[in-house]
Scaffold this active site. Structure first.
Site, PDB file in Angstrom:
ATOM      1  N   LYS A  54       0.704  -1.218  -0.180  1.00 43.07           N
ATOM      2  CA  LYS A  54       0.041   0.174   0.151  1.00 43.07           C
ATOM      3  C   LYS A  54       0.986   1.163  -0.031  1.00 43.07           C
ATOM      4  O   LYS A  54       0.683   2.140  -0.731  1.00 43.07           O
ATOM      5  CB  LYS A  54      -0.963  -0.015   1.277  1.00 43.07           C
ATOM      6  CG  LYS A  54      -2.302  -0.930   1.239  1.00 43.07           C
ATOM      7  CD  LYS A  54      -3.023  -1.114   2.364  1.00 43.07           C
ATOM      8  CE  LYS A  54      -4.031  -2.262   2.109  1.00 43.07           C
ATOM      9  NZ  LYS A  54      -4.518  -2.706   3.390  1.00 43.07           N
ATOM     10  N   GLN A  98      -4.955  -1.413   9.368  1.00 43.27           N
ATOM     11  CA  GLN A  98      -5.093  -2.583   8.855  1.00 43.27           C
ATOM     12  C   GLN A  98      -5.700  -3.657   9.960  1.00 43.27           C
ATOM     13  O   GLN A  98      -5.115  -3.663  11.049  1.00 43.27           O
ATOM     14  CB  GLN A  98      -3.530  -3.116   8.748  1.00 43.27           C
ATOM     15  CG  GLN A  98      -3.385  -4.294   8.036  1.00 43.27           C
ATOM     16  CD  GLN A  98      -3.898  -4.274   6.368  1.00 43.27           C
ATOM     17  OE1 GLN A  98      -3.911  -3.367   5.913  1.00 43.27           O
ATOM     18  NE2 GLN A  98      -4.155  -5.510   6.080  1.00 43.27           N
ATOM     19  N   ASP A 121     -11.365   2.949   3.846  1.00 40.75           N
ATOM     20  CA  ASP A 121     -11.808   1.589   3.789  1.00 40.75           C
ATOM     21  C   ASP A 121     -13.406   1.387   3.605  1.00 40.75           C
ATOM     22  O   ASP A 121     -14.022   0.382   3.381  1.00 40.75           O
ATOM     23  CB  ASP A 121     -11.628   0.768   5.035  1.00 40.75           C
ATOM     24  CG  ASP A 121     -10.190  -0.005   4.995  1.00 40.75           C
ATOM     25  OD1 ASP A 121     -10.159  -0.457   3.672  1.00 40.75           O
ATOM     26  OD2 ASP A 121      -9.609  -0.184   5.970  1.00 40.75           O
TER      27      ASP A 121
END
Ligand code: GUN
Length: 296
Positions: A54, A98, A121
């Site tokens: 990422k 995460q 997200d």
């Protein structure tokens, strides 16, 4: 009939290119650089690989990447304090924590502490509610990537029968909402669905997101259907570790009209959509036009 293979790797590269072009224009025209903060708690090896990837792709798109690596025994208060600082930081347009988090941390509480406008997200309860009511929101990356591929292949999805196998908050449920938003007739099926094969065979669009290696055989695929395989499963085969999807590719490819392979299908789209979401969040934060074709 043999299906068209939908090349997610090439598609994701195209999306990253579009994001990078837009970022360059933002920098040149407005002096703004989008920034993505990624928070990793602990040392889960798979998570470390994702986070590294990422960060690398964020920088390649011309955006700022801020990595926060915290010890596995970080307290909830410390993590919430970091999120508070990132929420208040105007250089940070996107925040990603995460998952999975270590067991002593309440992931719902942590995710819901993120400013919804920075929740790239799309997991915050506000974004879930906005998506469910058809309002502008941040959309979870994997389903957004699937939607982009479907729109690219079909143009309009209106009136198509879509079956989503899997009911997770990260993929199944938001995927169903997005397909409904594009006027599909949507069924959400799962491991307890009666006669799952019969339900799958109704699908013009079949999205598999159950996390069970090769559980959907080719004879569950309606001839000519589009199959989107979200599964990424590591299995042992002939003494080697291989990656397979939730769909039995070799039999499904003979029935489908189009299909995403594993690897090289949905997988690469997830990070590309994370970059797209970060750009979208940055544009919204600055009252600027959103990038076309990169949102739901
Ligand atoms: N872990 C595995 N996939 C994801 C994802 O899409 N977002 C976050 N935050 N964690 C993940």
């Amino acid at each position: 009939m043999t299906a068209k293979i939908i090349d997610g790797k090439a598609f994701a590269a195209r999306v990253r290119g579009q994001v990078a072009e837009h970022v360059a224009r933002l920098k040149a025209g407005h002096g703004i650089t989008p920034g993505l903060a990624v928070v990793l708690v602990g040392e889960d090896p798979a998570s470390q690989v994702y986070v590294r990837s990422k960060g690398k792709q964020t920088v390649e798109a011309g955006m700022n990447s801020y990595e926060h690596k915290l010890d596995a025994d970080t307290s909830e208060a410390e993590l919430l304090a970091l999120i508070g600082r990132l929420n208040a930081d105007p250089a940070v347009h996107g925040i990603l924590v995460q998952l999975p988090l270590p067991k002593h941390l309440d992931s719902d509480l942590v995710i819901n502490a993120i400013d919804p406008a920075k929740d790239v997200d799309g997991f915050h309860i506000s974004n879930v509610g906005l998506l469910g009511t058809g309002q502008k929101s941040m959309v979870p990356c994997t389903p957004l990537g699937c939607l982009m591929m479907l729109r690219d292949h079909h143009g309009s999805l209106a009136g198509m029968d879509a079956v989503v196998v899997g009911r997770s908050n990260i993929v199944g449920k938001p995927m169903a909402q997005l397909l409904l938003g594009d006027s599909c007739t949507v069924t959400i099926a799962h491991s307890r669905t009666k006669d799952l094969g019969e339900v799958c065979r109704r699908a013009d669009i079949l999205v598999a997101a159950v996390g069970r290696p090769e559980m959907i055989p080719g004879d569950w695929v309606k001839p000519g259907a589009t199959v989107i395989d979200v599964g990424i499963n590591r299995i042992e085969r002939d003494g080697k570790t291989v990656l397979v999807g939730d769909v039995d590719f070799d039999s499904a490819v003979k029935a489908a009209g189009a299909i995403t392979p594993v690897p090289g299908g949905v997988g690469p789209m997830t990070i590309a959509c994370l970059l797209a979401n970060t750009l979208t969040a940055c544009c919204r934060a600055n009252g600027l036009m959103e990038p076309e074709g990169l949102t739901a």
